[in-house]
Design a protein around this motif. Structure first.
Motif, PDB file in Angstrom:
ATOM      1  N   ARG A  17      40.406  19.772  33.795  1.00 44.28           N
ATOM      2  CA  ARG A  17      40.478  20.572  35.024  1.00 44.28           C
ATOM      3  C   ARG A  17      39.172  20.545  35.810  1.00 44.28           C
ATOM      4  NH1 ARG A  17      42.357  26.224  33.488  1.00 44.28           N
ATOM      5  NH2 ARG A  17      44.254  25.024  33.082  1.00 44.28           N
ATOM      6  N   HIS A  18      38.053  20.587  35.104  1.00 44.98           N
ATOM      7  CA  HIS A  18      36.760  20.731  35.794  1.00 44.98           C
ATOM      8  C   HIS A  18      35.841  19.518  35.659  1.00 44.98           C
ATOM      9  CE1 HIS A  18      37.731  24.971  36.373  1.00 44.98           C
ATOM     10  NE2 HIS A  18      37.991  25.072  35.074  1.00 44.98           N
ATOM     11  N   GLY A  19      36.202  18.543  34.818  1.00 44.77           N
ATOM     12  CA  GLY A  19      35.268  17.466  34.543  1.00 44.77           C
ATOM     13  C   GLY A  19      34.248  17.915  33.514  1.00 44.77           C
ATOM     14  N   PHE A  20      33.360  17.017  33.112  1.00 38.62           N
ATOM     15  CA  PHE A  20      32.363  17.380  32.108  1.00 38.62           C
ATOM     16  C   PHE A  20      31.256  18.243  32.705  1.00 38.62           C
ATOM     17  CE2 PHE A  20      28.225  16.550  30.126  1.00 38.62           C
ATOM     18  CZ  PHE A  20      28.475  17.023  28.853  1.00 38.62           C
ATOM     19  N   ALA A  96      46.506   8.662  28.694  1.00 40.29           N
ATOM     20  CA  ALA A  96      47.321   9.882  28.765  1.00 40.29           C
ATOM     21  C   ALA A  96      46.478  11.133  28.532  1.00 40.29           C
ATOM     22  CB  ALA A  96      48.449   9.819  27.749  1.00 40.29           C
ATOM     23  N   SER A  97      45.403  11.002  27.776  1.00 42.66           N
ATOM     24  CA  SER A  97      44.573  12.163  27.452  1.00 42.66           C
ATOM     25  C   SER A  97      43.957  12.790  28.701  1.00 42.66           C
ATOM     26  CB  SER A  97      43.458  11.741  26.495  1.00 42.66           C
ATOM     27  OG  SER A  97      43.996  11.212  25.310  1.00 42.66           O
ATOM     28  N   PHE A  98      43.592  11.956  29.675  1.00 44.08           N
ATOM     29  CA  PHE A  98      42.966  12.466  30.896  1.00 44.08           C
ATOM     30  C   PHE A  98      43.826  12.234  32.126  1.00 44.08           C
ATOM     31  CE2 PHE A  98      38.919  11.464  28.448  1.00 44.08           C
ATOM     32  CZ  PHE A  98      38.681  12.785  28.110  1.00 44.08           C
ATOM     33  N   ASP A  99      45.065  11.779  31.919  1.00 46.65           N
ATOM     34  CA  ASP A  99      45.938  11.449  33.045  1.00 46.65           C
ATOM     35  C   ASP A  99      46.170  12.674  33.927  1.00 46.65           C
ATOM     36  OD1 ASP A  99      47.541   9.719  34.551  1.00 46.65           O
ATOM     37  OD2 ASP A  99      49.358  10.446  33.568  1.00 46.65           O
ATOM     38  N   GLY A 100      46.071  12.483  35.226  1.00 47.05           N
ATOM     39  CA  GLY A 100      46.291  13.574  36.162  1.00 47.05           C
ATOM     40  C   GLY A 100      45.032  14.349  36.501  1.00 47.05           C
ATOM     41  N   GLU A 105      37.378   9.405  36.201  1.00 54.83           N
ATOM     42  CA  GLU A 105      36.293   8.423  36.165  1.00 54.83           C
ATOM     43  C   GLU A 105      35.015   9.044  35.609  1.00 54.83           C
ATOM     44  OE1 GLU A 105      35.652   5.986  39.581  1.00 54.83           O
ATOM     45  OE2 GLU A 105      37.784   5.867  40.058  1.00 54.83           O
ATOM     46  N   GLU A 106      34.744  10.289  35.984  1.00 52.91           N
ATOM     47  CA  GLU A 106      33.560  10.982  35.453  1.00 52.91           C
ATOM     48  C   GLU A 106      33.683  11.170  33.942  1.00 52.91           C
ATOM     49  OE1 GLU A 106      31.712  15.358  34.922  1.00 52.91           O
ATOM     50  OE2 GLU A 106      33.137  15.102  36.578  1.00 52.91           O
ATOM     51  N   GLY A 171      38.042   3.473  35.382  1.00 55.04           N
ATOM     52  CA  GLY A 171      38.724   4.580  34.730  1.00 55.04           C
ATOM     53  C   GLY A 171      40.113   4.203  34.248  1.00 55.04           C
ATOM     54  N   MET A 172      40.374   2.880  34.143  1.00 60.53           N
ATOM     55  CA  MET A 172      41.691   2.373  33.712  1.00 60.53           C
ATOM     56  C   MET A 172      42.811   2.871  34.626  1.00 60.53           C
ATOM     57  SD  MET A 172      41.399   2.305  29.531  1.00 60.53           S
ATOM     58  CE  MET A 172      40.832   3.993  29.244  1.00 60.53           C
ATOM     59  N   GLN A 173      42.451   3.046  35.911  1.00 63.61           N
ATOM     60  CA  GLN A 173      43.415   3.519  36.905  1.00 63.61           C
ATOM     61  C   GLN A 173      43.525   2.516  38.057  1.00 63.61           C
ATOM     62  OE1 GLN A 173      45.282   6.429  36.724  1.00 63.61           O
ATOM     63  NE2 GLN A 173      44.492   6.531  34.626  1.00 63.61           N
ATOM     64  N   PRO A 174      44.686   2.309  38.656  1.00 61.58           N
ATOM     65  CA  PRO A 174      45.972   2.863  38.195  1.00 61.58           C
ATOM     66  C   PRO A 174      46.389   2.240  36.875  1.00 61.58           C
ATOM     67  CG  PRO A 174      46.316   1.308  39.975  1.00 61.58           C
ATOM     68  CD  PRO A 174      44.838   1.471  39.852  1.00 61.58           C
ATOM     69  N   ALA A 175      46.986   3.036  36.022  1.00 61.93           N
ATOM     70  CA  ALA A 175      47.289   2.610  34.656  1.00 61.93           C
ATOM     71  C   ALA A 175      48.204   1.393  34.621  1.00 61.93           C
ATOM     72  CB  ALA A 175      47.918   3.770  33.882  1.00 61.93           C
ATOM     73  N   GLY A 176      49.206   1.363  35.496  1.00 66.74           N
ATOM     74  CA  GLY A 176      50.146   0.253  35.493  1.00 66.74           C
ATOM     75  C   GLY A 176      49.463  -1.077  35.788  1.00 66.74           C
ATOM     76  N   ALA A 177      48.608  -1.088  36.801  1.00 70.83           N
ATOM     77  CA  ALA A 177      47.889  -2.310  37.170  1.00 70.83           C
ATOM     78  C   ALA A 177      46.922  -2.722  36.068  1.00 70.83           C
ATOM     79  CB  ALA A 177      47.138  -2.103  38.482  1.00 70.83           C
ATOM     80  N   PHE A 178      46.234  -1.745  35.502  1.00 67.33           N
ATOM     81  CA  PHE A 178      45.277  -2.024  34.437  1.00 67.33           C
ATOM     82  C   PHE A 178      45.970  -2.653  33.237  1.00 67.33           C
ATOM     83  CE2 PHE A 178      43.649  -0.308  30.367  1.00 67.33           C
ATOM     84  CZ  PHE A 178      42.495  -1.070  30.281  1.00 67.33           C
ATOM     85  N   LEU A 179      47.060  -2.051  32.774  1.00 64.71           N
ATOM     86  CA  LEU A 179      47.767  -2.574  31.603  1.00 64.71           C
ATOM     87  C   LEU A 179      48.435  -3.915  31.911  1.00 64.71           C
ATOM     88  CD1 LEU A 179      49.290   0.757  30.245  1.00 64.71           C
ATOM     89  CD2 LEU A 179      47.408  -0.554  29.263  1.00 64.71           C
ATOM     90  N   GLY A 180      48.866  -4.095  33.149  1.00 65.75           N
ATOM     91  CA  GLY A 180      49.451  -5.377  33.528  1.00 65.75           C
ATOM     92  C   GLY A 180      48.423  -6.496  33.484  1.00 65.75           C
ATOM     93  N   ASP A 181      47.225  -6.243  34.035  1.00 70.47           N
ATOM     94  CA  ASP A 181      46.148  -7.233  33.988  1.00 70.47           C
ATOM     95  C   ASP A 181      45.774  -7.554  32.548  1.00 70.47           C
ATOM     96  OD1 ASP A 181      46.008  -7.373  36.740  1.00 70.47           O
ATOM     97  OD2 ASP A 181      44.330  -5.960  36.908  1.00 70.47           O
TER      98      ASP A 181
END
Length: 229
Positions: A17-20, A96-100, A105-106, A171-181
């Motif tokens: 919610r707040h970042g580190f 999934a742990s930080f999704d949303g 990225e931070e 930040g492995m985002q967007p996840a779909g593009a990252f996993l596809g690559d």
């Protein structure tokens, strides 16, 4: 639920919610339903709490990778299928742990700053699991690695492919593009590194297994001519 588990669950919510940087021990304690002093009994600082969260993330990711790779292997998948299934499960778990979270990225950046030793530890564990999988599957499926490459070297190349995909998708985002690559890179890598065993080696291996066991000849008890009685 154990106090430590409850604290880590609450801390994950706060960091998402707040970042580190903008999170605090007080926020984590409140989310866990504890006083600040009670939380300090388990974790001495926000940094220590964050490290514990990251360590649990990696433990869950490693377990997900092992389970997915084993399932694909039992289903008769190719080496590329097995490696991609395992690595994808690992990264999906981490994503999934930080999704949303608006601070994803931070959080991944602080992960490297606050817990670099944990990152290196689990990088070694991921590579070791990959090497063991490659060695086992190559043996079972009668595959050979090209140009004298070893299973640990191929596993390391797969980890390098992951880092390359990360450089294209912060930040492995967007996840779909990252996993596809990543999937494309991993499959291309395995295709160039693996081939069926040469037929000559396969034939020798099969012939060796088919040979009957040697039986030691029994010593004759008959008396030869000229032997003294």
């Amino acid at each position: 639920m154990k106090p430590r588990t409850r604290i880590l669950d609450a801390a994950m919510v706060v960091f998402r919610r707040h970042g580190f940087r903008r999170s605090s021990i007080e926020q984590a304690a409140e989310a866990a339903g504890l006083t600040r002093q009670a939380l300090y009994h388990h974790f001495k600082s926000k940094e220590a709490l964050f490290r514990a969260v990251i360590e649990r993330l990696h433990e869950d990711a490693l377990a997900a990778e092992i389970a997915a790779a084993n399932a694909k292997e039992k289903a008769g998948g190719s080496l590329a299928d097995i490696l991609v299934a395992g690595v994808t499960a690992r990264l999906r778990q981490l994503i999934a742990s930080f999704d949303g979270s608006p601070h994803i990225e931070e959080l991944f950046s602080e992960h490297l700053l606050q817990a670099r030793d944990l990152y290196q530890k689990y990088a070694g564990l991921y590579a070791a699991h990959g090497a063991a999988t490659i060695e086992r599957v190559c043996r079972k499926q009668r595959l050979a690695l090209a140009n004298g490459m070893t299973p640990p070297e191929l596993a390391r190349c797969v980890e390098m492919a992951i880092n390359g995909a990360k450089s294209l998708n912060a930040g492995m985002q967007p996840a779909g593009a990252f996993l596809g690559d990543l999937t494309t890179m991993a499959r291309t890598l395995v295709a160039g590194a693996v081939a069926p065993l040469p037929k000559q080696r396969q034939a020798k291996s099969a012939a060796k297994k088919a040979l009957p066991k040697k039986v030691s000849p029994k010593k004759s008890t008959r008396t030869k001519p000229g032997d003294r009685r």
